[in-house]
Design a protein around this motif. Sequence first.
Motif, PDB file in Angstrom:
ATOM      1  N   ILE A 409      15.035 107.793  60.539  1.00  0.00           N
ATOM      2  CA  ILE A 409      15.463 106.932  61.800  1.00  0.00           C
ATOM      3  C   ILE A 409      14.632 107.198  62.887  1.00  0.00           C
ATOM      4  N   LEU A 410      14.056 108.546  63.120  1.00  0.00           N
ATOM      5  CA  LEU A 410      13.296 108.883  64.195  1.00  0.00           C
ATOM      6  C   LEU A 410      11.719 108.566  63.936  1.00  0.00           C
ATOM      7  N   ASP A 411      11.531 109.181  62.747  1.00  0.00           N
ATOM      8  CA  ASP A 411      10.069 109.150  62.187  1.00  0.00           C
ATOM      9  C   ASP A 411       9.630 107.606  62.118  1.00  0.00           C
ATOM     10  N   ASN A 412      10.499 106.592  61.747  1.00  0.00           N
ATOM     11  CA  ASN A 412      10.161 105.057  61.800  1.00  0.00           C
ATOM     12  C   ASN A 412      10.631 104.326  62.777  1.00  0.00           C
ATOM     13  N   ARG A 413      10.991 104.965  63.653  1.00  0.00           N
ATOM     14  CA  ARG A 413      11.802 104.335  64.922  1.00  0.00           C
ATOM     15  C   ARG A 413      12.617 103.054  64.730  1.00  0.00           C
ATOM     16  N   ILE A 414      13.487 103.346  63.746  1.00  0.00           N
ATOM     17  CA  ILE A 414      14.637 102.526  63.285  1.00  0.00           C
ATOM     18  C   ILE A 414      15.419 102.114  64.518  1.00  0.00           C
ATOM     19  N   TRP A 415      15.682 103.316  65.104  1.00  0.00           N
ATOM     20  CA  TRP A 415      16.583 103.201  66.386  1.00  0.00           C
ATOM     21  C   TRP A 415      16.244 102.063  67.273  1.00  0.00           C
ATOM     22  N   ASP A 416      15.066 101.553  67.403  1.00  0.00           N
ATOM     23  CA  ASP A 416      14.228 101.091  68.459  1.00  0.00           C
ATOM     24  C   ASP A 416      14.627  99.280  68.190  1.00  0.00           C
ATOM     25  N   ALA A 417      15.405  98.900  67.301  1.00  0.00           N
ATOM     26  CA  ALA A 417      15.871  97.602  67.050  1.00  0.00           C
ATOM     27  C   ALA A 417      16.857  97.095  68.213  1.00  0.00           C
ATOM     28  N   PRO A 418      16.745  96.059  68.515  1.00  0.00           N
ATOM     29  CA  PRO A 418      17.736  95.648  69.634  1.00  0.00           C
ATOM     30  C   PRO A 418      19.162  95.791  69.374  1.00  0.00           C
ATOM     31  N   ALA A 419      19.567  95.563  67.954  1.00  0.00           N
ATOM     32  CA  ALA A 419      21.030  95.717  67.649  1.00  0.00           C
ATOM     33  C   ALA A 419      21.707  97.059  67.947  1.00  0.00           C
ATOM     34  N   HIS A 420      20.719  98.008  68.018  1.00  0.00           N
ATOM     35  CA  HIS A 420      21.169  99.516  68.245  1.00  0.00           C
ATOM     36  C   HIS A 420      21.446  99.647  69.571  1.00  0.00           C
ATOM     37  N   LYS A 421      20.946  98.722  70.527  1.00  0.00           N
ATOM     38  CA  LYS A 421      21.035  99.202  71.996  1.00  0.00           C
ATOM     39  C   LYS A 421      22.471  98.380  72.654  1.00  0.00           C
ATOM     40  N   VAL A 422      23.002  97.944  71.961  1.00  0.00           N
ATOM     41  CA  VAL A 422      24.213  97.006  72.186  1.00  0.00           C
ATOM     42  C   VAL A 422      25.315  97.836  72.124  1.00  0.00           C
ATOM     43  N   ARG A 423      26.008  97.875  73.242  1.00  0.00           N
ATOM     44  CA  ARG A 423      27.179  98.932  73.404  1.00  0.00           C
ATOM     45  C   ARG A 423      28.521  98.423  73.445  1.00  0.00           C
ATOM     46  N   GLY A 424      29.264  98.723  72.418  1.00  0.00           N
ATOM     47  CA  GLY A 424      30.931  98.109  72.514  1.00  0.00           C
ATOM     48  C   GLY A 424      31.777  99.009  73.498  1.00  0.00           C
ATOM     49  N   ALA A 425      32.962  98.597  73.625  1.00  0.00           N
ATOM     50  CA  ALA A 425      33.881  99.191  74.619  1.00  0.00           C
ATOM     51  C   ALA A 425      34.125 100.691  74.396  1.00  0.00           C
ATOM     52  N   VAL A 426      34.101 101.144  73.229  1.00  0.00           N
ATOM     53  CA  VAL A 426      33.974 102.645  72.852  1.00  0.00           C
ATOM     54  C   VAL A 426      32.709 103.250  72.234  1.00  0.00           C
ATOM     55  N   THR A 427      32.143 104.275  72.698  1.00  0.00           N
ATOM     56  CA  THR A 427      30.847 104.768  72.266  1.00  0.00           C
ATOM     57  C   THR A 427      31.661 106.207  71.279  1.00  0.00           C
TER      58      THR A 427
END
Length: 427
Positions: A409-427
Amino acid sequence: MTSPEHSAPRDRTDCERLDAEDPLREFKDEFILPSDTIYLDGNSLGARTKGAAERAQEVITDEWGTGLIRSWNTAGWFDLPATLGEKVAGIIGGGTGSTVVTDTTSINLFKAASAALKMQAADAPERRVILTQRENFPSDIYMLQGLAEQLDAGYEVRLVDDAEVTAGFPNTMTDTVALVVLTHVNYRTGRLFDMATTTSAIHDGGAMVIWDLCHSAGALEIDLAGSGADMAIGCTYKFLNGGPGSPAFIWVSEALQNRFTQPLSGWWGHARPFEMSPDYAPAEGIRRYLTGTQGVISLAVAELGLDIANKVDMAAVRQKSLQLSDLFIELVESRLADHPVELVTPREHDHRGSQVSITHPEGFAIMSALIERGIIGDYREPEVLRFGLTPLYLGFTDVWDTVEALRDILDNRIWDAPAHKVRGAVT
């Protein structure tokens, strides 16, 4: 790895060997987890116990459906808080007749803190300060602030850093301190505090102490009575696997039980509740810490998790927990070294609970990407990725696979997809 029985794993095959040799491996069968999931959030919500659905159905269909109101007697409903309390006491070193399972952690803290302050007001009225950790779980702080405000007698809550606690309160334990409320394991960092040494320092300063065991009960050995603690609270839904929102517990030392004044004087804490007297008379001993009618279904399901915890050797649980976290730390530092990942959990075993916490500037998005792969940890502000290590259903290959997924996830910046930055009510 620190255990003499195991050498440090060099690859996944070594982890598989350790799992095959694990003396606790059979306990995984006590839980129901999805086959495609690695669950690293047992420090927030434990896994479902085998038989939980069936036990709830039994209470609903047979005890409630057929027994109806008779089940308060015939099914032992009325005694459940004390029955479960004895099981919790065996896990936390509380002693017989010391614990009841009831209410929530926050409500039990309110009851315990109110009683402690009333005792101190009788013995040392000049003491009006409540100390607690700056990084205590926020609900604990909020409850103490609310209590101080309601008492309206010059009480104040002061926050101290973990380093001050570890050092024995050299700067903050003054003759104005009445009560100290401490979390045994820091919920964000996983730091473990020495209960006996810290309790002794608090008592030497003339204050009382309440320990919050939410992140340690069921994960490591605890000796409340032996440590000289005054009171303790905790939940059953984390390492004790009682189910979402399962009832909490309250423990009070034998010396203080009958000095405790119940601020929420409901009928279940009455000495003779079915006399229906208009005047409150507290029960003797631990029953006075009850308030109102209990949630029977939740109690019945929570008992399954407590039974599992009472079957295991907590020393063996602690040993495996440290082995798992040693491996996790070693792999994070060796395999994620090219990324801005920082360990915030103490390396020293004596100061480490049963979790590993790391930080990264994109911590939330990284955890989101990890969860999408079926590897479930959680996120806490600021930037903290938490990985709870529950030895009864986690193995060494789970740790290996988790760090490998993080690396990808870190090497390929998979975290950088917009869907992974949307927060729900509980984290």
